[in-house]
Design a protein around this motif. Structure first.
Motif, mmCIF file in Angstrom:
data_model
loop_
_atom_site.group_PDB
_atom_site.id
_atom_site.type_symbol
_atom_site.label_atom_id
_atom_site.label_comp_id
_atom_site.label_asym_id
_atom_site.label_seq_id
_atom_site.Cartn_x
_atom_site.Cartn_y
_atom_site.Cartn_z
ATOM 1 N N ASN A 1 0.801 -1.226 0.000
ATOM 2 C CA ASN A 1 0.000 0.000 0.000
ATOM 3 C C ASN A 1 0.827 1.266 0.000
ATOM 4 O O ASN A 1 0.550 2.200 -0.743
ATOM 5 N N SER A 2 1.850 1.333 0.865
ATOM 6 C CA SER A 2 2.607 2.580 0.949
ATOM 7 C C SER A 2 3.965 2.365 1.595
ATOM 8 O O SER A 2 4.135 1.531 2.484
ATOM 9 N N ASN A 3 4.921 3.151 1.116
ATOM 10 C CA ASN A 3 6.263 3.242 1.671
ATOM 11 C C ASN A 3 6.475 4.668 2.165
ATOM 12 O O ASN A 3 5.670 5.559 1.884
ATOM 13 N N LEU A 4 7.564 4.902 2.878
ATOM 14 C CA LEU A 4 7.881 6.245 3.357
ATOM 15 C C LEU A 4 8.952 6.878 2.476
ATOM 16 O O LEU A 4 9.946 6.232 2.116
ATOM 17 N N TYR A 5 8.734 8.162 2.175
ATOM 18 C CA TYR A 5 9.644 8.910 1.316
ATOM 19 C C TYR A 5 10.020 10.231 1.975
ATOM 20 O O TYR A 5 9.287 10.765 2.811
ATOM 21 N N ILE A 6 11.182 10.763 1.548
ATOM 22 C CA ILE A 6 11.631 12.072 2.016
ATOM 23 C C ILE A 6 12.123 12.869 0.822
ATOM 24 O O ILE A 6 12.675 12.309 -0.141
ATOM 25 N N SER A 7 11.900 14.181 0.876
ATOM 26 C CA SER A 7 12.387 15.081 -0.162
ATOM 27 C C SER A 7 12.605 16.452 0.451
ATOM 28 O O SER A 7 11.990 16.797 1.468
ATOM 29 N N ARG A 8 13.467 17.240 -0.155
ATOM 30 C CA ARG A 8 13.565 18.645 0.231
ATOM 31 C C ARG A 8 12.411 19.423 -0.386
ATOM 32 O O ARG A 8 11.771 18.959 -1.327
ATOM 33 N N MET A 9 12.186 20.619 0.158
ATOM 34 C CA MET A 9 11.117 21.485 -0.337
ATOM 35 C C MET A 9 11.701 22.824 -0.761
ATOM 36 O O MET A 9 12.620 23.353 -0.108
ATOM 37 N N SER A 10 11.157 23.388 -1.838
ATOM 38 C CA SER A 10 11.549 24.732 -2.250
ATOM 39 C C SER A 10 10.656 25.781 -1.596
ATOM 40 O O SER A 10 11.048 26.946 -1.461
ATOM 41 N N ASN A 11 9.466 25.399 -1.221
ATOM 42 C CA ASN A 11 8.569 26.216 -0.401
ATOM 43 C C ASN A 11 7.615 25.241 0.301
ATOM 44 O O ASN A 11 7.676 24.025 0.044
ATOM 45 N N PRO A 12 6.750 25.713 1.182
ATOM 46 C CA PRO A 12 5.954 24.774 1.986
ATOM 47 C C PRO A 12 4.951 23.914 1.217
ATOM 48 O O PRO A 12 4.306 23.060 1.825
ATOM 49 N N TRP A 13 4.829 24.101 -0.097
ATOM 50 C CA TRP A 13 3.897 23.257 -0.863
ATOM 51 C C TRP A 13 4.533 22.655 -2.120
ATOM 52 O O TRP A 13 3.850 22.054 -2.926
ATOM 53 N N THR A 14 5.842 22.769 -2.258
ATOM 54 C CA THR A 14 6.517 22.297 -3.461
ATOM 55 C C THR A 14 7.765 21.500 -3.108
ATOM 56 O O THR A 14 8.615 21.979 -2.344
ATOM 57 N N LEU A 15 7.874 20.298 -3.681
ATOM 58 C CA LEU A 15 9.070 19.489 -3.483
ATOM 59 C C LEU A 15 10.161 19.933 -4.446
ATOM 60 O O LEU A 15 9.895 20.437 -5.533
ATOM 61 N N ALA A 16 11.419 19.714 -4.017
ATOM 62 C CA ALA A 16 12.568 20.093 -4.835
ATOM 63 C C ALA A 16 13.545 18.930 -4.893
ATOM 64 O O ALA A 16 13.927 18.383 -3.861
ATOM 65 N N GLY A 17 13.945 18.548 -6.097
ATOM 66 C CA GLY A 17 14.929 17.488 -6.226
ATOM 67 C C GLY A 17 14.327 16.104 -6.108
ATOM 68 O O GLY A 17 13.115 15.905 -6.225
ATOM 69 N N GLU A 18 15.212 15.160 -5.876
ATOM 70 C CA GLU A 18 14.800 13.758 -5.841
ATOM 71 C C GLU A 18 14.048 13.411 -4.572
ATOM 72 O O GLU A 18 14.254 14.023 -3.517
ATOM 73 N N GLN A 19 13.176 12.413 -4.674
ATOM 74 C CA GLN A 19 12.549 11.834 -3.493
ATOM 75 C C GLN A 19 13.208 10.482 -3.211
ATOM 76 O O GLN A 19 13.548 9.745 -4.129
ATOM 77 N N THR A 20 13.391 10.189 -1.936
ATOM 78 C CA THR A 20 14.103 8.994 -1.510
ATOM 79 C C THR A 20 13.199 8.124 -0.663
ATOM 80 O O THR A 20 12.543 8.617 0.258
ATOM 81 N N MET A 21 13.151 6.831 -0.953
ATOM 82 C CA MET A 21 12.423 5.905 -0.096
ATOM 83 C C MET A 21 13.292 5.553 1.106
ATOM 84 O O MET A 21 14.426 5.105 0.941
ATOM 85 N N ILE A 22 12.776 5.770 2.297
ATOM 86 C CA ILE A 22 13.546 5.474 3.504
ATOM 87 C C ILE A 22 12.982 4.298 4.290
ATOM 88 O O ILE A 22 13.618 3.818 5.232
ATOM 89 N N SER A 23 11.796 3.802 3.923
ATOM 90 C CA SER A 23 11.262 2.606 4.575
ATOM 91 C C SER A 23 10.187 1.971 3.710
ATOM 92 O O SER A 23 9.387 2.673 3.092
#
Length: 325
Positions: free
Chosen positions: A159-181
């Motif tokens: 169903n779902s994994n956990l991901y992390i990414s940096r943000m360029s502002n509070p509603w926009t992701l910046a760069g790659e997203q990484t699966m951490i779990s």
């Protein structure tokens, strides 16, 4: 303050609880409502007082379209002088197949008090895929803002994994997203293969991310990730996962399926975990539509090697246990 001083549940019929203590000393609270049709906010100068605080509706779902059903797990954050609500929403369908079709959205409010002012829709948080996504949280570390969320990778079973990414502002992701779990242990895959409901905790040179796993019945439980504060948080190798649940059902205390937590501090500055669970095991029908996941709070401690010790979910107050719906 000790655990017994919280009269649990602190808020009835509120799942996925989020508590944030602001610089004005108020505890701000939001959570999933049983109807899944709106986002409410309330505040109190005490954690216990949240149960009696008057909720204010910040936003309501639409009648149709992508923001029209199953409004889940709002979180309230204060970022650079503005308030933001992160939440997930699905679209109305005639079948339950639309149940797991959520996307993530953001609201913004520039009022000093988030119970006032106007909430502006900032739109969908766009990720790598257009797939089931929910339970976003955000945190700042060394001048960078990060976004952590749960999502379905179309190429990974579950169903779902956990991901992390940096943000360029509070509603926009910046760069790659990484699966951490990803769900891998037996306790993470009961009913559903789920990692969701992340919450961030910093202490002692480490960054911890708690999360919830398995189906939302009595199997629901919490796991824990950790990374060194000096590590590259976007590198999956920086994160290690506890092999066992760190918070789970306690039959002896009458608490079933604890999870989807947030962290705050008590009025005295002690660390507090806020979470939902039920005070009974047997559920009629789909657990998602059983309204009795109540919000609870308890203090927790730390081990000598710097790990959080959540213990067991404490029993309901004696009069509360007798009030089972």
């Amino acid at each position: 303050m000790n655990q017994k001083e919280y009269h649990n549940p602190i808020v009835w019929q509120r799942a996925d609880p989020w508590v944030y203590k602001h610089s004005d000393n108020y505890y701000y609270f939001t959570a999933s409502v049983p109807e899944y049709d709106r986002i409410e906010i309330r505040r109190s100068l005490t954690l216990q007082g949240l149960g009696e605080a008057q909720p204010v509706v910040a936003w309501r779902k639409y009648e149709s379209g992508p923001l029209s059903a199953n409004i889940w797990a709002p979180e309230l954050h204060y970022i650079e002088g503005k308030w933001y609500i992160y939440f997930a929403a699905a679209r109305t369908t005639e079948t339950k197949e639309g149940l797991f079709d959520h996307r993530m959205y953001v609201l913004e409010n520039d009022s000093a008090n988030p119970l006032e002012g106007h909430w502006v829709e900032k739109g969908q948080v766009r990720t790598k895929w257009e797939s089931f996504a929910l339970d976003a949280t955000t945190f700042e570390h060394r001048g960078a803002r990060y976004y952590v969320w749960a999502q379905k990778d179309p190429d990974i079973e579950g169903n779902s994994n956990l991901y992390i990414s940096r943000m360029s502002n509070p509603w926009t992701l910046a760069g790659e997203q990484t699966m951490i779990s990803t769900p891998e242990y037996p306790w993470e895959v009961i009913g559903f293969k789920v990692n969701e409901g992340a919450a961030v905790l910093k202490r002692g040179g480490r960054i911890f991310i708690s999360y919830s796993a398995s189906a939302t019945d009595h199997h629901y439980c919490m796991g824990l990730l950790q990374a060194d504060e000096n590590a590259d948080l976007l590198d999956p190798a920086s994160w290690t996962k506890s092999a066992e649940p760190v918070f789970q059902t306690s039959e002896e205390n009458g608490q079933y399926g604890p999870g989807h937590n947030s962290f705050t501090v008590s009025e005295d500055g002690e660390d507090v975990i806020v979470y939902h669970d039920r005070n009974y095991k047997d559920i009629s029908g789909d657990p998602l539509y059983d309204p009795n996941r109540h919000t609870r709070a308890q203090t927790f401690t730390w081990s000598k090697d710097g790990m959080p010790i959540f213990g067991k979910p404490v029993p309901d107050a004696s009069d509360a246990a007798a009030m089972k719906d």
